[in-house]
Design an enzyme around this catalytic site. Structure first.
Site, short mmCIF file in Angstrom:
data_model
loop_
_atom_site.label_atom_id
_atom_site.label_comp_id
_atom_site.label_asym_id
_atom_site.label_seq_id
_atom_site.Cartn_x
_atom_site.Cartn_y
_atom_site.Cartn_z
N GLN A 162 72.60 45.55 -5.81
CA GLN A 162 73.60 46.47 -6.35
C GLN A 162 73.15 47.17 -7.64
O GLN A 162 73.40 48.36 -7.82
CB GLN A 162 74.89 45.70 -6.62
CG GLN A 162 76.04 46.56 -7.10
CD GLN A 162 77.31 45.73 -7.26
OE1 GLN A 162 77.98 45.45 -6.29
NE2 GLN A 162 77.61 45.34 -8.49
N GLU A 205 78.18 54.06 -10.43
CA GLU A 205 78.04 53.78 -11.87
C GLU A 205 77.06 54.74 -12.53
O GLU A 205 76.55 54.47 -13.62
CB GLU A 205 77.59 52.33 -12.08
CG GLU A 205 78.66 51.33 -11.68
CD GLU A 205 78.32 49.89 -12.03
OE1 GLU A 205 77.19 49.62 -12.49
OE2 GLU A 205 79.19 49.03 -11.83
N ASP A 238 71.81 42.82 -10.94
CA ASP A 238 73.06 42.28 -10.39
C ASP A 238 72.91 42.36 -8.89
O ASP A 238 72.97 43.44 -8.30
CB ASP A 238 74.29 43.07 -10.87
CG ASP A 238 75.58 42.47 -10.31
OD1 ASP A 238 75.50 41.47 -9.58
OD2 ASP A 238 76.66 43.02 -10.62
N GLU A 279 72.36 38.38 -11.88
CA GLU A 279 73.80 38.14 -11.76
C GLU A 279 74.15 37.90 -10.28
O GLU A 279 73.61 38.58 -9.41
CB GLU A 279 74.51 39.39 -12.29
CG GLU A 279 76.02 39.34 -12.33
CD GLU A 279 76.57 40.65 -12.92
OE1 GLU A 279 75.91 41.26 -13.80
OE2 GLU A 279 77.65 41.07 -12.48
N ASP A 308 79.52 36.39 -12.12
CA ASP A 308 80.56 37.44 -12.13
C ASP A 308 81.57 37.10 -11.04
O ASP A 308 82.68 36.64 -11.33
CB ASP A 308 79.90 38.80 -11.90
CG ASP A 308 80.92 39.93 -11.77
OD1 ASP A 308 82.09 39.72 -12.10
OD2 ASP A 308 80.54 41.04 -11.31
N LYS A 333 85.52 40.91 -17.34
CA LYS A 333 86.13 42.18 -16.93
C LYS A 333 87.64 41.97 -16.99
O LYS A 333 88.18 41.19 -16.20
CB LYS A 333 85.75 42.52 -15.49
CG LYS A 333 84.27 42.77 -15.23
CD LYS A 333 84.03 42.81 -13.72
CE LYS A 333 82.61 43.23 -13.37
NZ LYS A 333 82.31 42.97 -11.95
N ARG A 362 83.71 48.58 -14.70
CA ARG A 362 83.77 48.43 -13.26
C ARG A 362 83.22 49.69 -12.62
O ARG A 362 83.04 50.71 -13.30
CB ARG A 362 85.20 48.18 -12.78
CG ARG A 362 85.81 46.99 -13.42
CD ARG A 362 86.12 45.81 -12.63
NE ARG A 362 85.39 45.42 -11.47
CZ ARG A 362 85.73 44.33 -10.76
NH1 ARG A 362 86.77 43.61 -11.12
NH2 ARG A 362 85.05 43.97 -9.71
N SER A 363 83.01 49.64 -11.31
CA SER A 363 82.47 50.85 -10.68
C SER A 363 83.49 51.99 -10.71
O SER A 363 83.12 53.15 -10.86
CB SER A 363 82.01 50.56 -9.25
OG SER A 363 83.02 49.89 -8.53
N LYS A 384 77.81 45.77 -20.07
CA LYS A 384 77.35 46.55 -18.92
C LYS A 384 78.15 47.86 -18.89
O LYS A 384 79.38 47.83 -18.81
CB LYS A 384 77.62 45.77 -17.61
CG LYS A 384 76.69 44.57 -17.41
CD LYS A 384 77.03 43.84 -16.11
CE LYS A 384 76.67 44.66 -14.88
NZ LYS A 384 77.00 43.93 -13.62
P1 PGA Z 1 82.33 46.45 -9.23
O1 PGA Z 1 80.83 46.07 -9.55
O2 PGA Z 1 82.95 47.00 -10.45
O3 PGA Z 1 82.22 47.45 -8.13
O4 PGA Z 1 82.99 45.18 -8.78
C1 PGA Z 1 80.42 45.63 -10.80
C2 PGA Z 1 79.77 44.30 -10.75
O5 PGA Z 1 79.68 43.66 -9.69
O6 PGA Z 1 79.34 43.82 -11.79
ZN ZN Z 2 78.52 41.91 -10.83
#
Ligand code: PGA
Ligand code: ZN
Length: 572
Positions: A162, A205, A238, A279, A308, A333, A362-363, A384
């Protein structure tokens, strides 16, 4: 000082999906707002994010939540004294009454809790980070930036991993951000030279998604760039392994493998490219993976293991996992848990366990830059914030710069930055000119799978206008009020609450068949340098824009006639 009005509205996040924004106004007119982010790669124990599940926005609209806030939640808090976060949050949590916050929705709780917290900070007339540090008795310090430069997984087509991040060794934003931007632009140039112009397209992102690249090619490019730059940063991943685990094995780069094979792959990358951290290396549900983590040295793993999806900003899960010392760091988060108070409890649990704290976006983001003040205020080890690309990510980069400028004792430097639009003096980086040509260019892969790119970059600032009616305080809650009485679900039922809509999972857009093309990529001897930004955005000095306020039609309807406008009771 109490709350005068609470204005919920449906706005859009960076994916063009609806989200909740709550604007909260104090009796003296001071105003703060919070916009809720949302994720695409979710941990199974994150609190519920409530969406309408209707045809509107493919099931993702949040109009029911807006009605619920306007008609049910907000009236409880009109007149409520500002600055009593844990009482405020306890009332919200009690009003919801469920473990995973499925009644109100974690998104409603966070919008309310976050707006209240930011309003308390504003009334203190201190910068948000300073309010946080004093409130939490922490020492502010700049976090190291985890900058996601190449994306895949659920954020972009192509790569299974990711996020490919660089983590500058300097924690000073002015220095670190210049390194990140230069590396991002140079890396983009390299990827375009290898995989064509499509490689500069970006995922959710802001990180580029070079279709056709393998994980090793990207790691090799990053590692070479780092070597040429005097090893000024480290490389972090990650993996978000949930996203390619099918319940038994991992579908990684065309092969079906088990956790032990995946660990061997990680170890191979680490020996070649020297990884700083990984991660979510295994899926939450993969018992074999979790057992493997237990076999890794507790204090001296080859790379840091960051949790996470395993821990989802939940204090109990963080405490539970840290018994076995499975992780070295933990992602924080706010939307994973719901309220600001519960987020701080999770942060305390992580500190207690001696874990690195990495605050994260977050994304699906907005321009809300709360997480930056949070990370600096608590002195987090990391933050992040994605790539230096797309407005909602840039908002976080700029807030980091803004905080550093505000601390800069040299007024002269600040003045010249403001007046001349020049970049402030930063530790000069070695010029990147010539480096691309000099670096060992990664071996291009021969078979390139081309998948369609689905990228969006919609950051929409909510429209707000003036002097809307204040929501009447029917039964305002009080701080320290017993949780059993003030905001009980039964009271809510009298007024009516949104139906318990199941979280909508709209169908994935249909993907055209992935063609496989074969070609040889020729790399030009000298890759042209990307243009670097010429102007620095002038720090505004305040993140708050003095705006006027209007209700969305649904919120207004709920205010005007709560008993009819709010969806029928059922469930709360
Ligand atoms: P997400 O990804 O905000 O799409 O969940 C961010 C992450 O996994 O750190
Ligand atoms: Zn993550």
């Amino acid at each position: 000082m109490g709350i005068k009005s609470i204005i919920p509205s449906q706005v859009l996040n960076s994916n063009g999906d609806p989200t909740i924004k709550v604007t909260m106004v104090a009796e003296n007119g001071v105003t703060a707002y919070f916009t809720v982010p949302s994720g695409a790669s979710l941990g199974s124990k994150e609190v519920a994010q409530k969406t309408d599940g209707t045809d509107s926005y493919n099931g993702k609209s949040v109009n029911d939540s807006i009605k619920l806030i306007a008609g049910v939640v907000a009236p409880k808090f009109i007149g409520y004294p500002i600055g009593h976060q844990s009482d405020f949050d306890s009332l919200l949590v009690a009003l919801d009454g469920t473990e995973n916050k499925q009644n109100l929705g974690g998104n409603t709780i966070l919008a309310m809790s976050g707006a209240y917290f930011k309003l308390s900070a504003k009334l203190s007339e201190k910068p948000l980070w300073q309010y946080i540090a004093e409130d939490r008795k922490t020492n502010p310090a700049f976090p190291r930036i985890f900058a996601n430069l190449v994306g895949g997984g659920k954020h972009a087509p192509g790569l299974d991993i990711q996020e490919f991040m660089i983590v500058p060794k300097s924690n000073k934003p002015i220095e670190a951000i210049e390194q990140i931007v230069q590396t991002f632009h140079t890396l983009t140039t390299i990827m375009v030279s290898l995989y064509g112009p499509g490689a500069q397209l970006s995922g959710s992102e802001g990180a580029i998604a070079p279709i056709g690249a393998s994980t090793e090619v990207v790691l090799e490019a990053l590692s070479n760039l780092n070597a040429k730059n005097g090893k000024t940063f480290e490389i972090a991943l990650d993996v978000a392994a949930n996203s390619f685990f099918d319940g038994k094995s991992y579908n990684f780069e065309g092969q079906s493998i088990h956790a032990s094979d995946l660990l061997a792959v990680y170890q191979g990358w680490d020996s070649k490219f020297d990884l700083y951290s990984i991660e979510d290396p295994f899926a939450e549900a993969d018992i074999e993976g979790t057992e493997l983590l237990k076999t890794m040295p507790k204090d001296k793993k080859p790379f840091k293991v960051i949790a996470d999806d395993y821990t989802v900003t939940n204090a109990s899960l963080i405490a539970e996992f840290s018994k076995d010392k499975l992780f070295d760091g933990v992602i924080i988060k706010p939307d994973q848990v719901g309220s600001i108070s519960e987020m701080f409890t999770a942060i305390d649990a992580a500190k207690q366990a001696g874990l690195d704290i990495i605050v994260s976006h977050r994304s699906g983001e907005s321009n809300d830059d709360f997480i930056v003040d949070l990370a600096y205020g608590i002195g987090a080890a990391g933050i992040k914030i994605g790539a230096p690309n797309h407005g909602e990510r840039i908002a976080k980069y700029n807030r980091l710069l803004e905080i550093q400028y505000s601390l800069n004792s040299s007024q002269e430097q600040l003045d010249s930055t403001l007046d001349l639009g020049q970049k402030p003096a930063a530790t000069p980086l070695e010029s990147t000119a010539g480096k691309v040509a000099a670096m060992a260019v990664p071996t291009p892969v021969e078979k390139i799978s081309v998948a369609p790119s689905s990228v969006s970059d919609n950051t929409i600032s909510p429209r707000i206008s003036a002097s809307e009616p204040v929501i009447a305080a029917s039964t305002p809650a009080q701080p320290n009020e017993s949780l059993a009485s003030p905001a009980q679900p039964s009271e809510v039922s009298e007024i009516g609450a949104a139906p318990l809509a199941t979280k909508a999972t709209p169908p994935e857009p249909s993907q055209p068949t992935t063609p496989v093309i074969t070609h040889v990529v020729t790399v030009p001897p000298e890759t042209p340098m990307p243009s670097l930004p010429k102007e620095q955005e002038v720090p505004s000095g305040s993140s708050f824009k003095n705006a006027t306020i209007a209700l969305t039609p649904t919120a207004r309807a709920a205010q005007e006639n709560p008993s009819t406008a709010v969806p029928p009771v059922s469930g709360l």
